[in-house]
Scaffold this active site. Structure first.
Site, short mmCIF file in Angstrom:
data_model
loop_
_atom_site.label_atom_id
_atom_site.label_comp_id
_atom_site.label_asym_id
_atom_site.label_seq_id
_atom_site.Cartn_x
_atom_site.Cartn_y
_atom_site.Cartn_z
N HIS A 72 0.85 -1.19 0.00
CA HIS A 72 0.00 0.00 0.00
C HIS A 72 0.89 1.24 0.00
CE1 HIS A 72 -4.30 -1.36 1.17
NE2 HIS A 72 -3.71 -2.26 0.41
N TYR A 200 -9.65 6.47 5.77
CA TYR A 200 -9.94 6.91 7.14
C TYR A 200 -10.91 8.08 7.01
CZ TYR A 200 -5.76 4.40 8.84
OH TYR A 200 -4.81 3.44 9.17
N PRO A 292 -6.17 2.07 17.76
CA PRO A 292 -5.79 1.42 16.50
C PRO A 292 -5.69 2.36 15.29
CG PRO A 292 -8.05 0.91 17.07
CD PRO A 292 -7.50 1.67 18.22
N LYS A 296 -0.57 1.05 14.90
CA LYS A 296 0.76 1.06 15.51
C LYS A 296 0.95 -0.02 16.57
CE LYS A 296 2.42 4.00 12.89
NZ LYS A 296 3.26 3.39 11.83
N TYR A 384 3.46 7.15 9.63
CA TYR A 384 2.56 6.04 9.26
C TYR A 384 3.37 4.83 8.77
CZ TYR A 384 -1.79 3.88 7.61
OH TYR A 384 -2.88 3.04 7.45
C1 PHB Z 1 -7.28 -3.17 9.85
O1 PHB Z 1 -7.12 -3.48 8.66
O2 PHB Z 1 -7.83 -3.93 10.70
C2 PHB Z 1 -6.79 -1.81 10.32
C3 PHB Z 1 -6.10 -1.01 9.42
C4 PHB Z 1 -5.64 0.23 9.83
C5 PHB Z 1 -5.90 0.66 11.13
C6 PHB Z 1 -6.60 -0.16 12.03
C7 PHB Z 1 -7.06 -1.40 11.62
O3 PHB Z 1 -5.47 1.89 11.53
#
Ligand code: PHB
Ligand code: APR
Length: 389
Positions: A72, A200, A292, A296, A384
């Protein structure tokens, strides 16, 4: 029984440390409270920093990850109906890898089994003894039989609810905590992801996240109230809420389907200092928790494992304890930067119950600055994809 390092906890931290040490001929025993099946049933985040990918390679378990993971190069950020991309690869020449944490743990279990290294599942009443002496030992019960393992060191990799952190006297520990006034309701569905990169989203009704595990397995989250119960959320209510929190063109493209997993997780920031007490070293969730947002948790556990692995190697190969003596200082330096980034991402993307109109304007300005400034995007990208170990 005697071993060099007892590893308490058979999650990603413990298993990665065990595999790295085993490959260097350092003897370990892993004590895991639950069954292998139970541990692998946990659904966790799926974004890996390159540092963790490299450690998996060093541990000799990088093949499936390399074959089945997705690169990604960036992510999308949505604010109400506006959406913009942040391309890490273009900005700083680095990307992240999408590969389920469950698969990381599965690969490590398979490798340990193949190596014939010891792991005790369903180890009950694990107790740490004399960790602040030169002769620590661990006791536990297996199938009702009391057992003892004498060792050189104990790695406390048993997560937030484990026994290791609590084995450090309260007078020695300093704990920092922030509990967020909301949770994440997550679902797994056998549907094609709505986008090939993560989204997001900060909407007037709250946060949402569009993620995935592969081209036919989607992972979605919506911010929910702390008092919510999974039973309050039908699939229909989830899909409607998610669609409502995404920009129109994304919501219209959303493919819905039955959830095959649905759970609510609380959000907290937490750090316990120090991460070492005598011959006990805390790793991963045993020492720290992040919300989450930004994925991290596992990646910060990985840098702990890196520092502890290097310190143990230096001790056993060079009879030099410098790496172990500096473990807590080095691990915490990176932990706090991950705590900051996770707190920042959570702060700009969620709706807080007590937010004033001014607070909302600050959030909007933060997101607008991130949208318009390449410098701001470089800072986010650097955090990130993962700060250096
Ligand atoms: C996930 O794919 O479960 C996931 C991805 C990014 C995040 C949190 C969870 O910040
Ligand atoms: N004795 C033995 N094992 C224990 C005990 C105990 N007293 N208490 C907990 N455990 C086990 C748990 O069953 C779990 O399998 O320790 C393991 C800890 O694993 P995690 O909680 O996954 O923590 P960690 O390995 O540090 O991984 C951190 O995993 O939980 C996610 O979000 C977290 O992504 C982060 C990553």
């Amino acid at each position: 029984m005697r071993t060099q390092v007892v590893i308490v906890g058979g999650g990603p931290s413990g298993m990665l440390l065990g595999q790295l040490l085993h490959r260097k001929g350092i003897d370990t025993v892993v004590l895991e409270r639950r069954t292998r099946e139970h541990v692998l049933s946990r659904i966790r985040a799926g974004i890996l920093e390159q540092g963790l990918v490299a450690l998996m390679g060093e541990a000799g378990v990088g093949d499936r990850l390399k074959a089945e993971s997705y690169l990604h190069e960036g992510t999308l950020i949505a604010h109400n109906d506006q959406m913009f991309g942040i391309n890490f690869q273009n900005l700083i020449g680095q990307s992240v890898v999408l590969y389920g944490q469950t698969e990381v743990t599965r690969d490590l279990y398979d490798a340990r089994e193949k190596a014939g290294a010891e792991i005790v599942f369903e180890a009950e009443d694990v107790s740490l003894h004399d960790a602040d002496s030169d002769a620590p030992f661990v006791t536990y019960r297996k199938d009702g039989e009391a057992r003892r393992i004498d060792c050189d060191f104990i790695a406390g990799c048993d997560g937030f609810h484990g026994v290791s952190r609590r084995s450090i006297p309260a007078a020695v520990r300093t704990e920092y905590e922030k509990v967020y006034p909301f949770g994440w309701l997550g679902i797994l569905s056998e549907t094609p992801p709505v986008n090939d990169e993560l989204i997001y989203a900060n909407s007037k009704d709250g946060f949402a996240l569009c993620s995935m595990r592969n081209a036919s397995l989607s992972r979605y989250y919506v911010q929910c109230s702390l008092g919510d119960d999974v039973g309050d959320w039908s699939d229909t209510r989830f899909w409607d809420t998610l669609r409502h929190r995404l920009p129109d063109e994304v919501g219209e493209a959303l493919v819905t389907g039955p959830s095959i997993e649905k759970s609510i997780a609380p959000l907290r920031s937490f750090v316990s200092e120090p991460m070492r007490w005598g011959r006990l070293f805390l790793c991963g969730d045993a020492a720290h928790i992040v919300p989450p947002t930004g994925a991290k948790g596992l990646n910060t556990a990985a840098s702990d494992v890196h520092y502890l692995y290097q310190g143990l190697l230096q001790f056993y190969q060079e009879k030099d304890s410098e790496g172990l003596d500096r473990y807590s200082e080095k691990a915490l330096a990176r932990v706090w930067k991950a705590e900051r980034f996770s707190w920042w991402m959570t702060s700009i993307l969620h709706r807080f119950p007590d937010q004033s109109p001014f607070d909302l304007r600050m959030q909007a300005a933060e997101l607008a600055f991130l949208r318009d400034s390449e410098d701001a995007q470089r800072v986010m990208a650097a955090n990130y994809v993962g700060l250096p170990y």
